[in-house]
Design a protein around this motif. Sequence first.
Motif, mmCIF file in Angstrom:
data_model
loop_
_atom_site.group_PDB
_atom_site.id
_atom_site.type_symbol
_atom_site.label_atom_id
_atom_site.label_comp_id
_atom_site.label_asym_id
_atom_site.label_seq_id
_atom_site.Cartn_x
_atom_site.Cartn_y
_atom_site.Cartn_z
ATOM 1 N N SER A 1 2.735 13.840 -15.509
ATOM 2 C CA SER A 1 1.903 13.578 -14.339
ATOM 3 C C SER A 1 1.312 12.181 -14.389
ATOM 4 N N LEU A 2 1.054 11.643 -13.217
ATOM 5 C CA LEU A 2 0.337 10.386 -13.061
ATOM 6 C C LEU A 2 -0.529 10.496 -11.819
ATOM 7 N N ARG A 3 -1.622 9.741 -11.813
ATOM 8 C CA ARG A 3 -2.438 9.646 -10.603
ATOM 9 C C ARG A 3 -2.549 8.179 -10.230
ATOM 10 N N LEU A 4 -2.151 7.872 -9.008
ATOM 11 C CA LEU A 4 -2.284 6.527 -8.470
ATOM 12 C C LEU A 4 -3.570 6.422 -7.668
ATOM 13 N N SER A 5 -4.209 5.274 -7.759
ATOM 14 C CA SER A 5 -5.435 5.010 -7.008
ATOM 15 C C SER A 5 -5.251 3.764 -6.170
ATOM 16 N N CYS A 6 -5.957 3.746 -5.050
ATOM 17 C CA CYS A 6 -5.900 2.596 -4.146
ATOM 18 C C CYS A 6 -7.289 2.433 -3.547
ATOM 19 N N ALA A 7 -7.904 1.304 -3.811
ATOM 20 C CA ALA A 7 -9.271 1.063 -3.341
ATOM 21 C C ALA A 7 -9.304 -0.135 -2.415
ATOM 22 N N ALA A 8 -10.014 0.019 -1.314
ATOM 23 C CA ALA A 8 -10.181 -1.070 -0.363
ATOM 24 C C ALA A 8 -11.457 -1.830 -0.681
ATOM 25 N N SER A 9 -11.388 -3.142 -0.538
ATOM 26 C CA SER A 9 -12.571 -3.975 -0.741
ATOM 27 C C SER A 9 -12.741 -4.923 0.425
ATOM 28 N N GLY A 10 -13.963 -5.355 0.628
ATOM 29 C CA GLY A 10 -14.258 -6.243 1.740
ATOM 30 C C GLY A 10 -15.231 -5.590 2.695
ATOM 31 N N SER A 11 -15.503 -6.261 3.786
ATOM 32 C CA SER A 11 -16.422 -5.751 4.794
ATOM 33 C C SER A 11 -15.640 -4.831 5.735
ATOM 34 N N ILE A 12 -15.685 -3.527 5.457
ATOM 35 C CA ILE A 12 -14.819 -2.558 6.134
ATOM 36 C C ILE A 12 -15.641 -1.628 7.014
ATOM 37 N N PHE A 13 -15.219 -1.487 8.266
ATOM 38 C CA PHE A 13 -15.893 -0.595 9.197
ATOM 39 C C PHE A 13 -15.189 0.752 9.301
ATOM 40 N N SER A 14 -13.858 0.741 9.175
ATOM 41 C CA SER A 14 -13.118 1.998 9.231
ATOM 42 C C SER A 14 -11.908 1.897 8.315
ATOM 43 N N PHE A 15 -11.496 3.051 7.809
ATOM 44 C CA PHE A 15 -10.445 3.133 6.780
ATOM 45 C C PHE A 15 -9.603 4.350 7.124
ATOM 46 N N ASP A 16 -8.477 4.128 7.765
ATOM 47 C CA ASP A 16 -7.716 5.255 8.315
ATOM 48 C C ASP A 16 -6.220 4.988 8.208
ATOM 49 N N GLY A 17 -5.430 5.930 8.691
ATOM 50 C CA GLY A 17 -3.973 5.769 8.652
ATOM 51 C C GLY A 17 -3.476 5.555 7.243
ATOM 52 N N LEU A 18 -3.964 6.381 6.301
ATOM 53 C CA LEU A 18 -3.684 6.175 4.883
ATOM 54 C C LEU A 18 -2.327 6.739 4.504
ATOM 55 N N GLY A 19 -1.644 6.026 3.642
ATOM 56 C CA GLY A 19 -0.349 6.516 3.202
ATOM 57 C C GLY A 19 0.114 5.868 1.920
ATOM 58 N N TRP A 20 1.065 6.538 1.297
ATOM 59 C CA TRP A 20 1.750 6.004 0.116
ATOM 60 C C TRP A 20 3.237 5.917 0.423
ATOM 61 N N TYR A 21 3.828 4.775 0.106
ATOM 62 C CA TYR A 21 5.255 4.547 0.232
ATOM 63 C C TYR A 21 5.803 4.204 -1.141
ATOM 64 N N ARG A 22 7.119 4.296 -1.258
ATOM 65 C CA ARG A 22 7.745 3.865 -2.504
ATOM 66 C C ARG A 22 9.078 3.195 -2.202
ATOM 67 N N GLN A 23 9.469 2.348 -3.139
ATOM 68 C CA GLN A 23 10.746 1.649 -3.006
ATOM 69 C C GLN A 23 11.431 1.616 -4.357
ATOM 70 N N ALA A 24 12.569 2.292 -4.420
ATOM 71 C CA ALA A 24 13.372 2.301 -5.633
ATOM 72 C C ALA A 24 14.336 1.119 -5.609
ATOM 73 N N PRO A 25 14.818 0.700 -6.765
ATOM 74 C CA PRO A 25 15.756 -0.435 -6.807
ATOM 75 C C PRO A 25 16.965 -0.206 -5.907
ATOM 76 N N GLY A 26 17.253 -1.184 -5.062
ATOM 77 C CA GLY A 26 18.408 -1.100 -4.193
ATOM 78 C C GLY A 26 18.244 -0.212 -2.978
ATOM 79 N N LYS A 27 17.034 0.300 -2.775
ATOM 80 C CA LYS A 27 16.798 1.198 -1.639
ATOM 81 C C LYS A 27 15.676 0.661 -0.757
ATOM 82 N N GLY A 28 15.594 1.212 0.434
ATOM 83 C CA GLY A 28 14.537 0.828 1.346
ATOM 84 C C GLY A 28 13.226 1.526 1.016
ATOM 85 N N ARG A 29 12.147 1.062 1.639
ATOM 86 C CA ARG A 29 10.846 1.658 1.413
ATOM 87 C C ARG A 29 10.767 2.968 2.193
ATOM 88 N N GLU A 30 10.293 4.030 1.529
ATOM 89 C CA GLU A 30 10.211 5.331 2.183
ATOM 90 C C GLU A 30 8.800 5.886 2.088
#
Length: 121
Positions: free
Chosen positions: A17-46
Amino acid sequence: QVQLVESGGGLVQAGGSLRLSCAASGSIFSFDGLGWYRQAPGKGRELVAAVTSGGTVNYATSVRGRFTIFRDNVKKSMFLQMNNLKPEDTAVYYCTAQIQSAIYTSPQNYWGQGTQVTVSS
């Protein structure tokens, strides 16, 4: 300046198992439309997983039941819990979000820098 900063990637054996984290920084009013994508070697981002502000989640068929996306609205963060990892999950993982900040008058799409996940067999 608005940024998405990822952490948590690494090398793990199949079944681990692994847990990935993603933190936003800056002057933020809204934080939405969240997602995780991945790209394997030789493949497109999914799309791996996404969650709306209303809590609706979507997963790629290949990860459903193994991965969980969740968010912390107070900390402007999102996470991807990955269990029972398989070698085919090996890829660079990117987080993305629609962020309204003080810089622009409308929400902008941001991407994290990417984090490598390698699953050995």
